[in-house]
Design a protein around this motif. Structure first.
Motif: not given
Length: 280
Positions: A35-37, A28-29, A220-224
């Motif tokens: 980017a997830e308001p 993550a950054t 959920c948006r980034h399951p990896d």
């Protein structure tokens, strides 16, 4: 806060909520979080840090009382994480308010044996750690009992010694291997990866308590994304995707073990990933 699913009443007792840094997920950054308001306020604080909740779920099913995960506990010596060290919170009093006095609890499920999921397994009495729930059977993943029982990890080995070993010595532990029907529609499901014996809790196919398969809605948006503490990152990713697929297909209520806010919501597909839609 409570829910009823297939006749099972579910409530929640929060021990505490705290911020975690962006790099809790290795990939993550800060830009990813910004980017997830939709995650602001409940799930991300004003400084761009993840809001993480430490709480227990309380299940009432067919006349039985079950606690899922027991947070950090009071009085535990945890110098590596100051927020967990020598806590003095009102957790037991809060259980009583919810009708879960310690001597009325029938079962304790630890989704895994990390220190923030086992702390209230025991409490300090006359200088000794004794089982907090003396009538309960403690349901622990067998592979976790084996792994952490042999570990000298500086973070989790002390937690095993003061929060797991005493209930083992008291003969209160039922090791769980694989999937296990518990009571009524409540069943335990093996979800390894974060730890080898990790368990999630399903109520029929309409509700899942995630454990640390998911730490935060952003996964959920980034399951990896790899979470700190994932023992087998590749297996954790595969397990997470499978749980998200099943929850989305079933339109199941998802109760995040570390989700702040209401902790509850639904997972919907979004391209090749998913999105968490929180309930108030």
């Amino acid at each position: 806060m409570s829910w009823t699913v297939d006749g099972v009443r579910i409530s929640r007792v929060v021990e505490h909520v705290m911020p975690f840094p962006v790099d809790f997920f290795a990939e993550a950054t800060p830009a990813d979080v910004a980017a997830e308001p939709d995650l602001a306020l409940d799930f991300v604080d004003a400084h761009g840090r993840y809001r993480m909740s430490l709480h227990s779920y309380l299940l009432e099913a067919d006349g039985r009382r079950i606690i899922v995960d027991t947070c950090c506990g009071n009085g535990k010596v945890r110098p590596l994480i100051p927020e967990f060290d020598h806590r003095t919170g009102p957790y037991l009093a809060d259980l009583v308010v919810e009708g879960f006095a310690p001597d009325t609890v029938d079962a304790v499920v630890c989704t895994h044996l990390h220190l923030d999921h086992t702390g209230w397994n025991t409490r300090l009495v006359d200088g000794e750690w004794v089982p907090t729930f003396p009538r309960a059977r403690y349901l622990l993943g067998a592979a976790d009992v084996d792994a952490w029982g042999r570990s000298d990890d500086p973070l989790h080995a002390p937690a095993f010694a003061d929060s797991v070993r005493p209930v083992l010595d008291a003969g209160l532990v039922d090791p769980v291997e694989g999937d296990l029907p518990l009571v009524g529609p409540v069943r335990l499901r093996a979800t390894p990866g974060h730890t080898p014996g990790h368990l999630s809790v399903w109520i029929g196919d309409r509700c899942v308590i995630t454990g640390d398969v998911l730490h935060h809605p952003i996964q959920c948006r980034h399951p990896d994304w790899t979470a700190t503490g994932d023992g087998d990152p590749d297996l954790a990713r595969a397990t997470r995707r499978a749980l998200l697929e099943e929850a989305a297909s079933a339109e199941a209520l998802v109760l995040g073990t570390h989700f702040a806010g209401s902790s509850a919501g639904h997972v919907v597909r979004d391209g090749d990933a998913f999105r968490f839609v929180a309930e108030d």
